[in-house]
Design a protein around this motif. Structure first.
Motif, PDB file in Angstrom:
ATOM      1  N   GLU A  31      10.244  42.100  71.444  1.00  0.00           N
ATOM      2  CA  GLU A  31      11.566  42.834  71.411  1.00  0.00           C
ATOM      3  C   GLU A  31      11.955  43.462  70.210  1.00  0.00           C
ATOM      4  N   SER A  32      11.581  42.710  69.116  1.00  0.00           N
ATOM      5  CA  SER A  32      11.782  43.541  67.868  1.00  0.00           C
ATOM      6  C   SER A  32      11.024  44.587  67.303  1.00  0.00           C
ATOM      7  N   THR A  33       9.675  44.535  68.129  1.00  0.00           N
ATOM      8  CA  THR A  33       8.758  45.394  68.087  1.00  0.00           C
ATOM      9  C   THR A  33       9.239  46.751  68.579  1.00  0.00           C
ATOM     10  N   GLN A  34       9.944  46.617  69.942  1.00  0.00           N
ATOM     11  CA  GLN A  34      10.345  47.685  70.500  1.00  0.00           C
ATOM     12  C   GLN A  34      11.753  48.319  69.837  1.00  0.00           C
ATOM     13  N   ALA A  35      12.489  47.432  69.357  1.00  0.00           N
ATOM     14  CA  ALA A  35      13.590  47.846  68.530  1.00  0.00           C
ATOM     15  C   ALA A  35      13.268  48.844  67.488  1.00  0.00           C
ATOM     16  N   LEU A  66       1.196  52.282  61.291  1.00  0.00           N
ATOM     17  CA  LEU A  66       0.991  50.748  61.670  1.00  0.00           C
ATOM     18  C   LEU A  66       1.025  50.006  60.461  1.00  0.00           C
ATOM     19  N   GLU A  67       0.615  50.436  59.206  1.00  0.00           N
ATOM     20  CA  GLU A  67       1.163  49.508  58.067  1.00  0.00           C
ATOM     21  C   GLU A  67       2.581  49.186  58.023  1.00  0.00           C
ATOM     22  N   ALA A  68       3.383  50.162  58.239  1.00  0.00           N
ATOM     23  CA  ALA A  68       4.873  49.624  58.102  1.00  0.00           C
ATOM     24  C   ALA A  68       5.268  48.946  59.253  1.00  0.00           C
ATOM     25  N   LEU A  69       4.695  48.911  60.382  1.00  0.00           N
ATOM     26  CA  LEU A  69       4.921  48.291  61.590  1.00  0.00           C
ATOM     27  C   LEU A  69       4.385  46.739  61.377  1.00  0.00           C
ATOM     28  N   PHE A  70       3.225  46.675  60.682  1.00  0.00           N
ATOM     29  CA  PHE A  70       2.682  45.148  60.560  1.00  0.00           C
ATOM     30  C   PHE A  70       3.636  44.418  59.482  1.00  0.00           C
ATOM     31  N   LYS A  71       4.200  45.322  58.466  1.00  0.00           N
ATOM     32  CA  LYS A  71       4.880  44.649  57.368  1.00  0.00           C
ATOM     33  C   LYS A  71       6.290  44.209  58.101  1.00  0.00           C
ATOM     34  N   GLN A  72       6.875  44.767  58.901  1.00  0.00           N
ATOM     35  CA  GLN A  72       8.122  44.703  59.682  1.00  0.00           C
ATOM     36  C   GLN A  72       7.773  43.330  60.729  1.00  0.00           C
ATOM     37  N   ILE A  73       6.920  43.641  61.303  1.00  0.00           N
ATOM     38  CA  ILE A  73       6.673  42.539  62.417  1.00  0.00           C
ATOM     39  C   ILE A  73       5.888  41.156  62.120  1.00  0.00           C
ATOM     40  N   TYR A  74       4.635  41.373  61.701  1.00  0.00           N
ATOM     41  CA  TYR A  74       3.747  40.193  61.548  1.00  0.00           C
ATOM     42  C   TYR A  74       3.560  39.535  60.236  1.00  0.00           C
ATOM     43  N   ILE A  75       3.955  40.294  59.146  1.00  0.00           N
ATOM     44  CA  ILE A  75       3.829  39.638  57.735  1.00  0.00           C
ATOM     45  C   ILE A  75       4.871  38.555  57.786  1.00  0.00           C
ATOM     46  N   PRO A  76       6.215  38.674  58.261  1.00  0.00           N
ATOM     47  CA  PRO A  76       7.102  37.453  58.456  1.00  0.00           C
ATOM     48  C   PRO A  76       6.437  36.351  59.221  1.00  0.00           C
ATOM     49  N   ILE A  77       5.410  36.477  60.062  1.00  0.00           N
ATOM     50  CA  ILE A  77       5.086  35.594  60.931  1.00  0.00           C
ATOM     51  C   ILE A  77       3.953  34.766  60.033  1.00  0.00           C
ATOM     52  N   ALA A  78       3.075  35.490  59.444  1.00  0.00           N
ATOM     53  CA  ALA A  78       1.913  34.776  58.689  1.00  0.00           C
ATOM     54  C   ALA A  78       1.845  35.639  57.348  1.00  0.00           C
ATOM     55  N   ILE A 100     -13.161  51.754  62.330  1.00  0.00           N
ATOM     56  CA  ILE A 100     -12.257  52.155  63.273  1.00  0.00           C
ATOM     57  C   ILE A 100     -11.103  51.647  63.546  1.00  0.00           C
ATOM     58  N   PHE A 101     -10.346  52.186  64.384  1.00  0.00           N
ATOM     59  CA  PHE A 101      -8.981  51.709  64.672  1.00  0.00           C
ATOM     60  C   PHE A 101      -8.066  51.731  63.360  1.00  0.00           C
ATOM     61  N   GLY A 102      -7.305  50.917  63.227  1.00  0.00           N
ATOM     62  CA  GLY A 102      -6.600  50.886  61.875  1.00  0.00           C
ATOM     63  C   GLY A 102      -5.425  52.203  61.917  1.00  0.00           C
ATOM     64  N   ASN A 103      -4.768  52.241  60.778  1.00  0.00           N
ATOM     65  CA  ASN A 103      -3.669  53.103  60.857  1.00  0.00           C
ATOM     66  C   ASN A 103      -4.137  54.432  60.443  1.00  0.00           C
ATOM     67  N   LYS A 104      -3.726  55.112  61.476  1.00  0.00           N
ATOM     68  CA  LYS A 104      -3.963  56.804  61.644  1.00  0.00           C
ATOM     69  C   LYS A 104      -2.886  57.512  61.341  1.00  0.00           C
ATOM     70  N   TYR A 105      -1.755  57.033  60.756  1.00  0.00           N
ATOM     71  CA  TYR A 105      -0.285  57.682  60.857  1.00  0.00           C
ATOM     72  C   TYR A 105      -0.676  59.209  60.317  1.00  0.00           C
TER      73      TYR A 105
END
Lengths: 323, 327, 568
Positions: C349-353, C268-280, C301-306
């Motif tokens: 779509e980027s998240t899927q890609a 999730l951390e990597a995903l977050f950097k990829q998708i949401y950090i560029p937004i805000a 609870i929740f959070g990155n459990k990779y």
């Protein structure tokens, strides 16, 4: 008698992307009143272009020099409106394809009326009754009804009659008929020729009859002008030309004509020259079985040989070798 | 001609009935009005649903569709239109506004497109291959290639956003029919609000008509009867107007009639780009809601217009071209 | 850009609205019987009684007093109108009667109902409707009454115009000089309109790059973290399967081990950097579940459990083996995981890609199962025709919205007449009980614990992967309006227009609306849109409570004081 049409050294060239096409290369010709002159030649020989240039109907890409005087009015190298004022009045033209030569959206009568009103200050009604007379003159049955019809309601032959009626509407001195029968059935051809002959008889109009069909010329022409590669190859009275042609090209044309006492047609071998860079000397020499080295430097001047005038420099020597 | 028009008009009716029936079936299958009704009225009782079915003719089965269609048709003709499913509103007042807005925008844009486009087409065809022909041709290509949202964006930026920045006011508004808060009719404001959308639509239709007219006129100019006309010695002006344009206008007129007939359909893209409440928006919203009672009248208006203008185009074509025999 | 914005907006709008309803009455249709609320009834042994004292001076726009009759009419309309979108809470009311006078309203409940502050949030004026028991035909072209500082002057497909209500009695008097409040639909052109000066205020759904687009010396953009959050949701199916348009589909996520393995296969951390950090840039990973940070958010609870190894182990435990293609397969079949998003939404779509290739590598046969927003939110999601879904929800201040979406009796099935919004098919007894109990718990601390219990169950069951709390954005022309930032974060937007300052002095303030409700009925599907609530209901309907910018309920000027709540 003064010629009603006098052409002197007429030259026409076209600018094309491939180069300048020398379509007509110094044609001179006189036509007398009431005379019917046949102009014969293959496509591209410059026969149509010559007369379209006199009418001022060539596109902007054409350059025309020389002189053409129609009933005292010069038509070459003068202002466009001067040409236009004579066009349709002193000199009129009918075209090869009557199917597409009439405007499809106007009534026949109106198209003739337009021709009349272009040159005569008459009322619409007067012009219309004149149009009906003209249609009657060219042998259209029920001319008053037909005048109200559209071109698509007419057959090809009928349309050519309409074209003739339109052309003679202002009683022109010269009528140019540019292959008027080529697109028509043989039986209809004969009728059209008859109409043209009648018009000439009745109105004393000089007719220039452009065709590639020597048979037609033989039937109606007084004189014949044979054109090849933008020049006159041979001219003479129709009987003389047919009886004793002096130019090998004329002979070629005649022997390619079907005839009862000849078993096989003999076509002229080869194709007309490229007019972007026409050959020097006699343009026909590449296709001529009698050509010699001298032909390469031959001029275009016509020389009287026997009964005709010809540009062939070997005409007199060849007279005897006729087969 | 009159007899032909009458006969065609008589055929108009069965055509309309057949086409609207097909549309009725397609829309009922596509939007499922009963499902929309149930979705909007989630707690509705069986009895209410049955009432709704009976009131709106939403019977099932092949015969049910036919019966439902005629019930709908009767209601439509007697102006007893069913209310919209969403919001339970009368359909006509809204449809009428959308229709008026679209007709106004569409007609003005079409007229501009037809007049300017044809003028350009004539200018180009008279000098083929020359500078102005090249200009018109490449202009038309650009006009066709630039999508409306690009031209709309550029116009909005220039005349509204930057104008506001430079001069403190927007020269032309970017959206709506009137400024927010305005009520009632005001011709000047209406024209101001129509300016940009009209330009966007007109760019396309100018491009279409200039190309169409150019091709049509070139075709005519190359025809034999033009030589005949010139050989008569009449003025060049008369040759062009009486012979060339008269013929070149035949296909262009037909196209124009069909275009005008399609105006009532609205312009889905352009209306969106300018928040213009026309028929295109009406459709999008109604379709989004699966609102059958709104979609049917919309369809009828469009079908009626298209069919009528097709007939008018045919009549005009026959009027202009005597070769066309109507019968 | 345009297209993206639109779909993002729709996504939030449609789903947000499901949750938004709580503002006017509760999250869902949990009514078991539409006639439950018939007035009168046995009131002697009510489980809960609430007494509202209506302010003496409280009047409608025509000067007539607001009375108990209007409360009764509201209840009737919500419970009996066939198209009423939500009866929850109201279905527990057994009677609404006058107390000492017709200015005192005594409401009796059949059981405890904790989120009662959401009730009677918008009163229906009895005199304004023909029949309180069915108002589906009312409000066709105008909203003909008001009990607030504004009243509606006109409404059409192009605009709605409000003018000050001169009969309004309360403290929220419209600022001097402000004569008109206009809202216009500008879904496509709101930003251009704002920059061109034809609207003064817009409330666009946030997307990456919006601040750049709004850059203009006269425009100020404000970002606030409100109740919007995005997450990935797994579909467990009903007994592990669903009937869809394409036939019956078995749901691989019915198996808790598979869900956990899936969760643990995503960094999730990597995903977050990829998708949401560029937004805000200042964004942080959301770890609260279907909830924004606050009192109800459990810790840790929740959070990155990779953990790829743990994931592999779980899959093997679940009976899966990697097949020749490296995909997890059971009985020789590698089940397809259909991931639905709305086409055109670039972020999703980027998240899927980004994720699909990584998940394939981890052994999950994930495939994109996308369609347009309408098909997504109106067909696939309610029809439970997906395995994995990604969308934004808008949470109201009260957690009552969790009940319809996460309790087992709200899984839409034939058996319960397709009731409820638990489109994940999650049936967890502990959570269901905790959530239902929370509805009846009036003690705030105890209620918080119950909500937390349910959310912890969600984490244990790995039914969703929370991603991001989405910013709310507002933008306005600083040369035209002022004092507009106060309620930007309020669940009920534009709550304070009465005190907005009209700087340019033309007497009107124009709000460009991103969506247009298209109709006006406050209890039917029309109200199923957040923009309806913002642009119509909130502006005109007086209510017992209103929400504040920091997510609380406060009693309004309609009441003399905080209502008296008695429980047994």
């Amino acid at each position: 008698m003064d010629p009603v049409l006098s052409i002197k050294d007429l030259r026409v060239s076209f600018r094309t992307p491939a180069g300048t096409v020398q379509a007509v290369r110094g044609v001179s010709l006189d036509v007398q009143p009431g005379e019917l002159v046949g102009i014969v030649g293959e496509s591209g020989s410059g026969k149509s272009v010559s007369f379209l240039s006199i009418m001022g109907l060539l596109p902007d890409t054409a350059t025309v020099t020389g002189s053409a005087v129609v009933a005292g009015t010069e038509m070459i190298g003068v202002r466009a409106d001067q040409v236009r004022s004579q066009r349709g009045k002193k000199i009129a033209m009918i075209f090869q394809d009557p199917l597409s030569a009439l405007n499809p959206v106007h009534r026949i009568g109106a198209q003739i009326v337009e021709m009349i009103q272009a040159h005569q200050d008459v009322s619409r009604e007067a012009a219309h009754s004149r149009a009906v007379e003209l249609l009657d003159l060219v042998g259209l049955p029920q001319p008053d009804v037909r005048a109200k019809q559209y071109p698509h309601e007419f057959s090809g032959g009928m349309r050519q009659r309409v074209m003739i009626a339109m052309a003679i509407a202002n009683d022109p001195d010269v009528l140019i008929a540019d292959e008027p029968t080529t697109a028509l059935d043989v039986t209809v051809q004969a009728q059209i020729l008859e109409v043209i002959e009648n018009v000439r008889q009745q109105l004393r109009t000089a007719v220039v009859f452009i065709t590639h069909d020597l048979g037609v010329v033989a039937r109606i022409a007084d004189r014949v002008e044979v054109m090849y590669a933008g020049n006159t190859a041979e001219r003479g009275l129709v009987n003389d030309i047919f009886a004793a042609p002096n130019h090998p090209y004329t002979r070629g044309l005649l022997s390619s004509l079907p005839s009862a006492n000849r078993e096989r047609l003999k076509p002229i071998i080869g194709a007309p020259p490229n007019m972007i860079s026409p050959p020097s000397g006699c343009a026909f020499r590449a296709r001529c079985e009698h050509a010699t080295d001298a032909c390469a430097s031959a001029g275009t001047a016509l020389v009287r040989v026997g009964a005709t005038e010809t540009s062939c420099i070997r005409a007199s020597e060849l007279q005897g070798s006729r087969q | 001609m009159l007899r032909y028009a009458l006969r065609r008009a008589v055929w108009l009716l069965p055509t309309l009935i057949l086409v609207t029936f097909l549309v009725y079936v397609a829309l009922r299958l596509g939007t499922d009005p009963l499902a929309s009704y149930r979705r909007t009225n989630i707690r509705v009782s069986k009895k209410k649903v049955d009432e709704y079915i009976a009131a709106n003719g939403l019977y099932s089965g092949a015969f049910g569709y036919v019966r439902g269609y005629f019930q709908w048709l009767w209601g439509f003709i007697t102006l007893d239109w069913p209310r919209s499913i969403k919001g339970s509103r009368e359909v006509w007042p809204h449809l009428k506004d959308a229709l008026a807005n679209s007709i106004r925008l569409g007609l003005v844009a079409s007229m501009v497109g037809i007049l300017v486009g044809n003028a350009f087409g004539v200018l180009a065809a008279l000098r083929p291959g020359r500078l102005r022909d090249t200009l018109v041709n490449s202009g038309a290509l650009v006009g066709l290639a630039v999508p409306p949202f690009v031209s709309a964006l550029l116009l909005q930026l220039l005349f509204a956003v930057y104008w506001q920045k430079w001069f403190g006011y927007a020269l032309f508004p970017v959206s709506g029919v009137y400024p927010p808060g305005h009520q009632g009719f005001d011709l000047f404001l209406m024209i101001k609000h129509m300016a940009l959308p009209v330009v966007v639509v007109a760019i396309q239709s100018i491009a279409v008509y200039s190309r169409y007219m150019r091709a049509s006129l070139l075709d005519v100019l190359n025809s034999e009867y033009m030589r005949t006309a010139r050989s008569k010695g009449i003025s060049e002006r008369r040759v062009l107007v009486h012979h060339a344009l008269r013929n070149a206008l035949i296909p262009v007129t037909t196209l124009a009639f069909l275009d005008v007939g399609a105006v009532v359909g609205g312009l889905i893209i352009t209306e969106g780009l300018f928040e213009y409440p026309g028929m295109g928006r009406f459709f999008l919203v109604a379709y989004g809601n699966g609102d059958f009672p709104e979609l049917m009248p919309w369809m009828v208006v469009i079908i009626g217009s298209v069919v009528t203008f097709n007939l008018l185009a045919d009549i005009a074509y026959a009027k202009l071209d005597p070769r066309i025999r109507l019968g | 850009m345009r297209k993206i914005r639109k779909s993002t907006r729709l996504a939030g709008g449609l789903l947000g609205s499901v949750l938004l309803l709580a503002a006017c009455g509760g999250g869902s249709d949990s009514a078991s019987d539409t006639t439950a609320a018939d007035g009168g009834g046995a009131s002697g042994d009510a489980a809960m009684t609430i007494t509202y004292d209506i302010a003496d001076e409280a009047v409608w726009e025509d000067g007539s007093p607001i009375t108990v009759a209007d409360f009764q009419c509201t209840l009737d309309a919500i419970m009996k109108t066939t198209g009423s979108i939500s009866t929850s809470g109201y279905d527990k009311i057994t009677s609404v009667e006058a107390g000492d006078s017709d200015k005192q309203v005594v409401v009796k409940f059949s059981e405890l109902y904790a989120p009662y502050k959401g009730l009677f949030g918008g009163l229906i004026k009895k005199a304004a409707v023909a029949n309180c028991a069915d108002i589906s035909g009312d409000f066709g072209t105008s909203f003909n009454y008001s009990g607030t500082e504004w009243k509606m002057e006109s409404w059409s497909a192009d605009q709605v115009v409000y003018v000050p209500n001169d009969k309004y009695w309360g403290p929220r008097k419209v600022a001097d000089g402000l004569k008109k409040l206009v809202m216009v639909p500008r879904p496509e052109t709101e930003i251009t309109d704002l920059k061109a000066g034809s609207v003064d205020f817009i409330y666009p759904q946030f997307y990456a790059g919006i601040t750049d687009e709004l850059a203009d010396p006269n425009v100020k953009t404000v970002l606030n973290y409100g109740g919007d959050y995005e997450a990935l949701y797994m579909n467990l199916g009903v007994d592990g399967k669903n009937t869809t348009a394409e036939g019956e589909k078995t749901r691989v996520f019915a198996d808790a081990k598979v869900r956990e393995a899936f969760y643990k296969s995503i960094d999730l951390e990597a995903l977050f950097k990829q998708i949401y950090i560029p937004i805000a840039a200042d964004a942080t990973l959301l770890t609260c579940g279907p909830m924004i940070p606050g009192q109800y958010c459990p810790e840790g609870i929740f959070g990155n459990k990779y953990d790829q190894k743990a994931a592999d182990g779980l899959m093997k435990d679940a009976g899966y083996e990697k097949n020749a293609e490296g995909l997890w397969a059971k009985d020789g079949v590698a089940p397809k995981i259909e991931w639905v998003i709305n086409t055109g939404n670039v972020r999703r779509e980027s998240t899927q890609a980004y994720l699909i290739p990584l998940l394939k590598k981890a052994g999950f046969n994930v495939v994109a199962y996308n369609c347009d927003a309408e098909c997504y939110f109106q067909k696939r999601l309610p029809g439970m025709d997906y395995d994995l879904a990604m969308y934004i929800s808008t949470a109201p201040p009260d957690p009552a919205y969790l009940v319809p979406s996460f309790t087992s009796d709200n899984i839409p099935t034939e058996a319960n007449n397709q009731k409820g919004q638990n489109f994940q098919g999650w049936a967890n007894e502990t959570a269901t009980k905790a959530l239902h109990d929370s509805d009846k718990e009036v003690d705030d601390a105890k209620r918080t614990e119950l909500i937390k219990t349910a959310i912890v169950e969600m984490d244990k069951d790995h039914i969703l992967i929370p991603l991001f709390q989405f910013p709310k954005s507002g933008a306005y022309r600083t040369d035209r309006v002022d004092n507009v930032e106060g309620e930007l974060n309020n669940y009920a937007a534009f709550n304070d227009t009465y005190q907005w300052k009209d700087l340019d002095g033309d007497g009107q303030i124009v709000i460009g609306a991103e969506q247009w409700p298209g109709c006006l009925n406050p209890v039917t599907e029309c109200a199923n849109s957040s923009w309806y609530v913002w642009t119509v209901a909130n502006v005109l309907m007086p209510g017992a409570y209103r929400t504040t910018n920091d997510g609380k309920y406060v009693v309004t000027e309609l009441l003399k004081s905080e209502p008296k709540v008695e429980t047994k």
